[in-house]
Design a protein around this motif. Structure first.
Motif, PDB file in Angstrom:
ATOM      1  N   CYS A 135       6.529   0.463  -8.646  1.00  0.00           N
ATOM      2  CA  CYS A 135       5.248   1.033  -8.207  1.00  0.00           C
ATOM      3  C   CYS A 135       5.197   2.555  -8.213  1.00  0.00           C
ATOM      4  O   CYS A 135       4.119   3.137  -8.049  1.00  0.00           O
ATOM      5  CB  CYS A 135       4.930   0.557  -6.787  1.00  0.00           C
ATOM      6  N   GLY A 136       6.343   3.214  -8.347  1.00  0.00           N
ATOM      7  CA  GLY A 136       6.373   4.669  -8.278  1.00  0.00           C
ATOM      8  C   GLY A 136       7.040   5.145  -7.004  1.00  0.00           C
ATOM      9  O   GLY A 136       7.508   4.346  -6.190  1.00  0.00           O
ATOM     10  N   ALA A 137       7.099   6.444  -6.822  1.00  0.00           N
ATOM     11  CA  ALA A 137       7.787   7.046  -5.675  1.00  0.00           C
ATOM     12  C   ALA A 137       7.238   6.502  -4.360  1.00  0.00           C
ATOM     13  O   ALA A 137       6.021   6.344  -4.194  1.00  0.00           O
ATOM     14  CB  ALA A 137       7.632   8.560  -5.716  1.00  0.00           C
ATOM     15  N   VAL A 138       8.141   6.229  -3.423  1.00  0.00           N
ATOM     16  CA  VAL A 138       7.754   5.673  -2.127  1.00  0.00           C
ATOM     17  C   VAL A 138       7.042   6.753  -1.310  1.00  0.00           C
ATOM     18  O   VAL A 138       7.615   7.796  -1.008  1.00  0.00           O
ATOM     19  CB  VAL A 138       8.976   5.149  -1.355  1.00  0.00           C
ATOM     20  N   ASP A 139       5.802   6.475  -0.954  1.00  0.00           N
ATOM     21  CA  ASP A 139       5.052   7.383  -0.077  1.00  0.00           C
ATOM     22  C   ASP A 139       5.337   7.093   1.387  1.00  0.00           C
ATOM     23  O   ASP A 139       5.418   8.006   2.216  1.00  0.00           O
ATOM     24  CB  ASP A 139       3.551   7.247  -0.323  1.00  0.00           C
ATOM     25  N   VAL A 140       5.478   5.798   1.714  1.00  0.00           N
ATOM     26  CA  VAL A 140       5.671   5.381   3.104  1.00  0.00           C
ATOM     27  C   VAL A 140       6.747   4.303   3.155  1.00  0.00           C
ATOM     28  O   VAL A 140       6.655   3.290   2.474  1.00  0.00           O
ATOM     29  CB  VAL A 140       4.374   4.811   3.720  1.00  0.00           C
ATOM     30  N   LEU A 141       7.779   4.546   3.977  1.00  0.00           N
ATOM     31  CA  LEU A 141       8.761   3.503   4.275  1.00  0.00           C
ATOM     32  C   LEU A 141       8.532   3.033   5.704  1.00  0.00           C
ATOM     33  O   LEU A 141       8.521   3.853   6.632  1.00  0.00           O
ATOM     34  CB  LEU A 141      10.189   4.023   4.134  1.00  0.00           C
ATOM     35  N   ILE A 142       8.363   1.730   5.870  1.00  0.00           N
ATOM     36  CA  ILE A 142       8.206   1.149   7.200  1.00  0.00           C
ATOM     37  C   ILE A 142       9.467   0.363   7.525  1.00  0.00           C
ATOM     38  O   ILE A 142       9.716  -0.703   6.966  1.00  0.00           O
ATOM     39  CB  ILE A 142       6.955   0.255   7.271  1.00  0.00           C
ATOM     40  N   ASN A 143      10.283   0.930   8.407  1.00  0.00           N
ATOM     41  CA  ASN A 143      11.516   0.271   8.848  1.00  0.00           C
ATOM     42  C   ASN A 143      11.170  -0.717   9.957  1.00  0.00           C
ATOM     43  O   ASN A 143      11.065  -0.361  11.126  1.00  0.00           O
ATOM     44  CB  ASN A 143      12.508   1.317   9.363  1.00  0.00           C
ATOM     45  N   ASN A 144      10.989  -1.956   9.562  1.00  0.00           N
ATOM     46  CA  ASN A 144      10.507  -2.984  10.484  1.00  0.00           C
ATOM     47  C   ASN A 144      11.548  -4.037  10.824  1.00  0.00           C
ATOM     48  O   ASN A 144      11.491  -4.640  11.897  1.00  0.00           O
ATOM     49  CB  ASN A 144       9.278  -3.670   9.877  1.00  0.00           C
ATOM     50  N   ALA A 145      12.520  -4.283   9.961  1.00  0.00           N
ATOM     51  CA  ALA A 145      13.472  -5.385  10.159  1.00  0.00           C
ATOM     52  C   ALA A 145      14.170  -5.277  11.510  1.00  0.00           C
ATOM     53  O   ALA A 145      14.598  -4.195  11.913  1.00  0.00           O
ATOM     54  CB  ALA A 145      14.501  -5.393   9.038  1.00  0.00           C
ATOM     55  N   GLY A 146      14.260  -6.399  12.216  1.00  0.00           N
ATOM     56  CA  GLY A 146      14.921  -6.388  13.510  1.00  0.00           C
ATOM     57  C   GLY A 146      15.173  -7.791  14.022  1.00  0.00           C
ATOM     58  O   GLY A 146      14.539  -8.756  13.576  1.00  0.00           O
ATOM     59  N   ILE A 147      16.111  -7.909  14.965  1.00  0.00           N
ATOM     60  CA  ILE A 147      16.411  -9.186  15.603  1.00  0.00           C
ATOM     61  C   ILE A 147      16.448  -8.968  17.117  1.00  0.00           C
ATOM     62  O   ILE A 147      16.635  -7.841  17.584  1.00  0.00           O
ATOM     63  CB  ILE A 147      17.748  -9.780  15.115  1.00  0.00           C
ATOM     64  N   MET A 148      16.277 -10.053  17.890  1.00  0.00           N
ATOM     65  CA  MET A 148      16.229  -9.921  19.339  1.00  0.00           C
ATOM     66  C   MET A 148      17.050 -11.012  20.028  1.00  0.00           C
ATOM     67  O   MET A 148      16.529 -12.065  20.382  1.00  0.00           O
ATOM     68  CB  MET A 148      14.781  -9.967  19.847  1.00  0.00           C
TER      69      MET A 148
END
Length: 279
Positions: free
Chosen positions: A82-95
């Protein structure tokens, strides 16, 4: 912010979402796509992420956020697609939930590795790409749990408190270099993470789409921190001034002192098996 303005500010951005196969990650990918972003999702569960990609009609790639080579390969794949990353959303997680003295060492290490180190790693790798360009945005999904500790949630509290602090320190480092860094702090959200627990008395569990709307608003209008729901931000800040006796009474009144200790393990079995079985 109205939908037209949000779409104007988000449309065309390349947005990468970690942990995009389920829950808040999936809802965020859908909301960003609907706002006109070019979305790519990653997840350690390759079967689930392929299904999510088909449902959303977006590209998807396998991603272990705790592995530097895997995260680099994911970002390379996003950029080649898609091209250069404008936004990285670090969402991965466990609880993980339960008494602090009962948490196995392997479970504690895994929680910190995914929730905190994964955010640190993704942020570092994204910054190495964004800083030379002089623009970009990183949004880290923290939690109200990062600023309001609760019995039975000590490990998760610690990991999310780390995300809050890491995000703010990083934001201050790069804010004058064209990079926006911020944290989203959702309250109790109806995802697999809370299976087998009960919602605090007097509180409504959020739909993941509500959190996703907040994330997309942050893409459109970056800010250091966003609490979802926003009205909770004042209460959280005020709670830091409560004396211990009053805080204990409040926790007891709303059941927060017990909901993560008195867990329905049968209802939570599938989720526990999945997070414990992760590499």
């Amino acid at each position: 912010m109205n939908a037209a303005k949000r779409r104007e500010l988000v449309s065309g951005k390349v947005v990468a979402v970690t942990g995009g196969a389920r829950g808040i990650g999936f809802a965020t990918a859908r909301a960003a796509r609907d706002a006109g972003a070019r979305v790519v999702i990653g997840d350690i569960d390759t079967v689930a992420v392929d299904k999510a990609a088909a449902d959303l009609d977006v590209p998807a790639f396998p991603l272990d956020v705790t592995n530097s080579a895997a995260f680099t390969t994911f970002l390379d794949a996003v950029e080649s697609t898609c091209g250069a990353v404008d936004v990285l959303i670090n969402n991965a997680g466990i609880m993980p939930v339960g008494p602090a003295d009962a948490v196995p060492d392997t479970e504690a290490a895994r929680c910190i590795d995914v929730n905190l180190h994964g955010v640190m790693l993704g942020t570092k790798l994204a910054l190495r790409r964004m800083l030379p360009r002089g623009h970009g945005q990183i949004i880290n999904i923290a939690s109200i749990a990062g600023v309001t500790p609760a019995p039975g949630l000590a490990l998760y509290n610690a990991s999310k408190a780390g995300v809050v602090a890491f995000t703010e320190a990083t934001r201050m480092e790069v804010r004058d270099r064209g990079i926006q860094v911020g944290a989203v702090l959702p309250s109790f959200t109806a995802t697999e993470l809370v299976s087998g627990t009960s919602t605090p008395r007097g509180q409504r569990a959020l739909d993941p789409a509500e959190v996703a709307a907040g994330v997309v608003d942050m893409i459109a209008r970056p800010r250091p921190q966003l609490t979802v729901p926003r009205a909770l931000a004042f209460t959280v800040r005020l709670s830091t001034l409560y004396p211990d006796r009053f805080k204990r009474a409040i926790y007891h009144r709303f059941g927060v002192d017990s909901i993560f200790l008195n867990v329905d393990r049968a209802a939570r079995a599938d989720y526990d098996a999945r997070i414990h079985g992760s590499p």
